[in-house]
Design a protein around this motif. Structure first.
Motif, PDB file in Angstrom:
ATOM      1  N   ALA A  61       0.924  -1.239  -0.067  1.00 27.25           N
ATOM      2  CA  ALA A  61      -0.092   0.069   0.038  1.00 27.25           C
ATOM      3  C   ALA A  61       0.858   1.183   0.098  1.00 27.25           C
ATOM      4  O   ALA A  61       0.347   2.559  -0.343  1.00 27.25           O
ATOM      5  CB  ALA A  61      -1.037  -0.055   1.115  1.00 27.25           C
ATOM      6  N   SER A  62       1.948   1.298   0.413  1.00 24.98           N
ATOM      7  CA  SER A  62       3.106   2.410   0.507  1.00 24.98           C
ATOM      8  C   SER A  62       3.920   2.401  -0.719  1.00 24.98           C
ATOM      9  O   SER A  62       5.018   3.128  -0.897  1.00 24.98           O
ATOM     10  CB  SER A  62       3.703   2.390   1.865  1.00 24.98           C
ATOM     11  N   GLU A  63       3.595   1.461  -1.769  1.00 22.46           N
ATOM     12  CA  GLU A  63       4.249   1.317  -3.106  1.00 22.46           C
ATOM     13  C   GLU A  63       5.626   0.878  -2.968  1.00 22.46           C
ATOM     14  O   GLU A  63       6.520   1.186  -3.557  1.00 22.46           O
ATOM     15  CB  GLU A  63       4.474   2.936  -3.713  1.00 22.46           C
ATOM     16  N   ASN A  64       5.907   0.145  -1.651  1.00 20.13           N
ATOM     17  CA  ASN A  64       7.221  -0.590  -1.770  1.00 20.13           C
ATOM     18  C   ASN A  64       6.970  -1.809  -2.551  1.00 20.13           C
ATOM     19  O   ASN A  64       6.281  -2.454  -2.415  1.00 20.13           O
ATOM     20  CB  ASN A  64       7.534  -1.039  -0.117  1.00 20.13           C
ATOM     21  N   PRO A  65       7.983  -2.135  -3.410  1.00 23.15           N
ATOM     22  CA  PRO A  65       8.171  -3.309  -4.163  1.00 23.15           C
ATOM     23  C   PRO A  65       8.395  -4.627  -3.281  1.00 23.15           C
ATOM     24  O   PRO A  65       9.167  -4.553  -2.326  1.00 23.15           O
ATOM     25  CB  PRO A  65       9.282  -3.404  -4.950  1.00 23.15           C
ATOM     26  N   LEU A  66       7.368  -5.473  -3.389  1.00 26.31           N
ATOM     27  CA  LEU A  66       7.548  -6.935  -2.652  1.00 26.31           C
ATOM     28  C   LEU A  66       8.034  -8.130  -3.748  1.00 26.31           C
ATOM     29  O   LEU A  66       9.079  -8.697  -3.373  1.00 26.31           O
ATOM     30  CB  LEU A  66       6.009  -7.284  -2.303  1.00 26.31           C
ATOM     31  N   ILE A  67       7.575  -8.134  -4.894  1.00 28.00           N
ATOM     32  CA  ILE A  67       7.717  -9.138  -5.685  1.00 28.00           C
ATOM     33  C   ILE A  67       7.774  -8.636  -7.339  1.00 28.00           C
ATOM     34  O   ILE A  67       6.987  -7.811  -7.660  1.00 28.00           O
ATOM     35  CB  ILE A  67       6.932 -10.267  -5.817  1.00 28.00           C
ATOM     36  N   THR A  68       8.976  -8.857  -8.169  1.00 25.00           N
ATOM     37  CA  THR A  68       8.988  -8.474  -9.356  1.00 25.00           C
ATOM     38  C   THR A  68       8.771  -9.784 -10.033  1.00 25.00           C
ATOM     39  O   THR A  68       9.635 -10.815  -9.940  1.00 25.00           O
ATOM     40  CB  THR A  68      10.507  -8.025  -9.569  1.00 25.00           C
ATOM     41  N   LEU A  69       7.849  -9.476 -11.289  1.00 21.07           N
ATOM     42  CA  LEU A  69       7.585 -10.673 -12.089  1.00 21.07           C
ATOM     43  C   LEU A  69       8.139 -10.414 -13.510  1.00 21.07           C
ATOM     44  O   LEU A  69       8.158  -9.315 -14.024  1.00 21.07           O
ATOM     45  CB  LEU A  69       6.109 -10.907 -12.165  1.00 21.07           C
ATOM     46  N   TYR A  70       8.720 -11.490 -14.094  1.00 20.19           N
ATOM     47  CA  TYR A  70       9.455 -11.244 -15.338  1.00 20.19           C
ATOM     48  C   TYR A  70       8.740 -12.551 -16.081  1.00 20.19           C
ATOM     49  O   TYR A  70       8.848 -13.612 -15.768  1.00 20.19           O
ATOM     50  CB  TYR A  70      11.146 -11.752 -15.383  1.00 20.19           C
ATOM     51  N   ARG A  71       8.403 -12.075 -17.302  1.00 24.58           N
ATOM     52  CA  ARG A  71       7.870 -13.020 -18.527  1.00 24.58           C
ATOM     53  C   ARG A  71       8.986 -13.233 -19.544  1.00 24.58           C
ATOM     54  O   ARG A  71       9.459 -12.229 -20.021  1.00 24.58           O
ATOM     55  CB  ARG A  71       6.630 -12.473 -18.889  1.00 24.58           C
ATOM     56  N   ASN A  72       9.302 -14.576 -19.321  1.00 23.09           N
ATOM     57  CA  ASN A  72      10.454 -14.991 -20.363  1.00 23.09           C
ATOM     58  C   ASN A  72       9.706 -15.127 -21.829  1.00 23.09           C
ATOM     59  O   ASN A  72       8.341 -14.979 -21.917  1.00 23.09           O
ATOM     60  CB  ASN A  72      10.882 -16.255 -19.990  1.00 23.09           C
ATOM     61  N   HIS A  73      10.437 -15.194 -22.777  1.00 22.92           N
ATOM     62  CA  HIS A  73      10.190 -15.209 -24.123  1.00 22.92           C
ATOM     63  C   HIS A  73       9.450 -16.800 -24.358  1.00 22.92           C
ATOM     64  O   HIS A  73       8.569 -16.702 -25.401  1.00 22.92           O
ATOM     65  CB  HIS A  73      11.329 -15.124 -25.278  1.00 22.92           C
ATOM     66  N   ASN A  74       9.637 -17.584 -23.874  1.00 21.22           N
ATOM     67  CA  ASN A  74       8.789 -18.929 -24.073  1.00 21.22           C
ATOM     68  C   ASN A  74       7.753 -19.059 -23.296  1.00 21.22           C
ATOM     69  O   ASN A  74       6.873 -20.095 -23.159  1.00 21.22           O
ATOM     70  CB  ASN A  74       9.844 -20.029 -23.356  1.00 21.22           C
ATOM     71  N   GLY A  75       7.238 -17.976 -22.668  1.00 22.55           N
ATOM     72  CA  GLY A  75       5.985 -17.772 -21.898  1.00 22.55           C
ATOM     73  C   GLY A  75       5.941 -18.056 -20.362  1.00 22.55           C
ATOM     74  O   GLY A  75       4.883 -18.209 -19.809  1.00 22.55           O
ATOM     75  N   SER A  76       7.040 -18.568 -19.812  1.00 22.43           N
ATOM     76  CA  SER A  76       7.299 -18.936 -18.300  1.00 22.43           C
ATOM     77  C   SER A  76       7.356 -17.664 -17.584  1.00 22.43           C
ATOM     78  O   SER A  76       7.682 -16.691 -18.324  1.00 22.43           O
ATOM     79  CB  SER A  76       8.402 -20.137 -18.170  1.00 22.43           C
ATOM     80  N   TRP A  77       7.444 -17.753 -16.358  1.00 23.24           N
ATOM     81  CA  TRP A  77       7.400 -16.689 -15.505  1.00 23.24           C
ATOM     82  C   TRP A  77       8.530 -16.937 -14.366  1.00 23.24           C
ATOM     83  O   TRP A  77       8.563 -18.110 -14.106  1.00 23.24           O
ATOM     84  CB  TRP A  77       6.190 -16.098 -14.772  1.00 23.24           C
ATOM     85  N   GLN A  78       9.175 -15.911 -14.091  1.00 23.67           N
ATOM     86  CA  GLN A  78       9.861 -15.850 -12.809  1.00 23.67           C
ATOM     87  C   GLN A  78       9.716 -14.870 -11.928  1.00 23.67           C
ATOM     88  O   GLN A  78       9.259 -13.660 -12.212  1.00 23.67           O
ATOM     89  CB  GLN A  78      11.280 -15.773 -13.112  1.00 23.67           C
ATOM     90  N   GLY A  79       9.506 -15.136 -10.562  1.00 22.76           N
ATOM     91  CA  GLY A  79       9.069 -14.209  -9.521  1.00 22.76           C
ATOM     92  C   GLY A  79      10.343 -13.901  -8.643  1.00 22.76           C
ATOM     93  O   GLY A  79      10.958 -14.880  -7.927  1.00 22.76           O
ATOM     94  N   PHE A  80      10.779 -12.857  -8.446  1.00 19.58           N
ATOM     95  CA  PHE A  80      11.998 -12.457  -7.571  1.00 19.58           C
ATOM     96  C   PHE A  80      11.553 -11.461  -6.449  1.00 19.58           C
ATOM     97  O   PHE A  80      10.632 -10.565  -6.521  1.00 19.58           O
ATOM     98  CB  PHE A  80      13.013 -11.343  -8.455  1.00 19.58           C
ATOM     99  N   LYS A  81      11.763 -11.726  -5.291  1.00 20.67           N
ATOM    100  CA  LYS A  81      11.632 -11.112  -4.104  1.00 20.67           C
ATOM    101  C   LYS A  81      12.540  -9.854  -4.077  1.00 20.67           C
ATOM    102  O   LYS A  81      13.686  -9.791  -4.120  1.00 20.67           O
ATOM    103  CB  LYS A  81      11.956 -11.870  -2.751  1.00 20.67           C
ATOM    104  N   ALA A  82      11.895  -8.607  -3.569  1.00 20.46           N
ATOM    105  CA  ALA A  82      12.673  -7.563  -3.721  1.00 20.46           C
ATOM    106  C   ALA A  82      13.436  -7.363  -2.296  1.00 20.46           C
ATOM    107  O   ALA A  82      13.011  -7.624  -1.230  1.00 20.46           O
ATOM    108  CB  ALA A  82      11.989  -6.190  -3.904  1.00 20.46           C
ATOM    109  N   GLY A  83      14.720  -7.090  -2.440  1.00 19.15           N
ATOM    110  CA  GLY A  83      15.646  -7.054  -1.352  1.00 19.15           C
ATOM    111  C   GLY A  83      16.208  -5.726  -1.195  1.00 19.15           C
ATOM    112  O   GLY A  83      15.890  -4.587  -1.921  1.00 19.15           O
ATOM    113  N   ASP A  84      17.087  -5.522  -0.174  1.00 19.66           N
ATOM    114  CA  ASP A  84      17.848  -4.091   0.096  1.00 19.66           C
ATOM    115  C   ASP A  84      18.491  -3.433  -1.285  1.00 19.66           C
ATOM    116  O   ASP A  84      18.356  -2.431  -1.779  1.00 19.66           O
ATOM    117  CB  ASP A  84      18.710  -3.910   1.169  1.00 19.66           C
TER     118      ASP A  84
END
Length: 191
Positions: A61-84
């Motif tokens: 709610a404070s616009e702090n990033p929690l998870i970043t999602l990347y869509r790969n060219h083959n249609g799969s996805w990866q989720g990354f936890k935002a660190g410091d």
């Protein structure tokens, strides 16, 4: 009758209840609000040279990033936890072959979040009906559904708004939000 008797006990009084979030599309992404209309999570679509955009961020709610999602060219996805200072991989998502009209994904937790290499979550549903169920083993973690108004007058509720119910056994709400974003990606609902 004895007035000194103890008050009645309700065995399920201490159980937690499911959490409902209401999903709607906004100008630059998605909004997940509670029953009071207060923002809980939002999804920011990152601009890029690729169409459709391949990176999305789940924000609190404070616009702090929690998870970043990347869509790969083959249609799969990866989720990354935002660190410091850097992001680290927490899950991967692959679409599985399915029957017509149904969409299914397997979600595998990675690194310290995973105890084995088997699929940790499954997502199944029908995007056109805004229907998605997330399973962990045989347990339902979360479900989406269209919202309906009951009463004498029928009120129209747009298909761009729907309900996400997260069941109390699962506490990682940002992960559920990220999986819902992946499930409905590329549908008319999303940007």
């Amino acid at each position: 009758m004895d007035d000194t008797s103890a008050p009645p006990e309700f065995p399920n009084a201490n159980l937690k209840i499911p959490v409902d979030l209401f999903v709607s599309k906004k100008h630059h992404g998605l909004r997940f609000a509670d029953a009071s209309g207060d923002l809980v999570f939002s999804v920011d679509i990152q601009s890029s040279n690729s169409t459709p955009p391949r990176r999305k961020r789940v924000l609190d709610a404070s616009e702090n990033p929690l998870i970043t999602l990347y869509r790969n060219h083959n249609g799969s996805w990866q989720g990354f936890k935002a660190g410091d200072t850097e992001e680290y991989l927490i899950f991967e998502v692959e679409r599985t072959p399915n029957s017509p009209g149904r969409t299914e994904f397997e979600v595998v937790l990675v690194g310290e979040h995973s105890e084995d290499s088997n699929s940790d979550f499954k997502m199944k549903g029908c995007p056109s009906q805004r229907s998605c169920t997330i399973y962990r083993g045989n347990s339902i973690v979360a479900q989406t559904s269209l919202m309906y108004k009951l009463g004498i007058r029928r009120l129209f509720v747009t298909r761009r708004r729907f309900r996400l119910t997260i069941f109390p056994e699962f506490v990682d709400h940002p992960l559920v939000v990220a999986l819902i974003v992946i499930f409905f990606d590329g549908r008319k609902l999303w940007i």
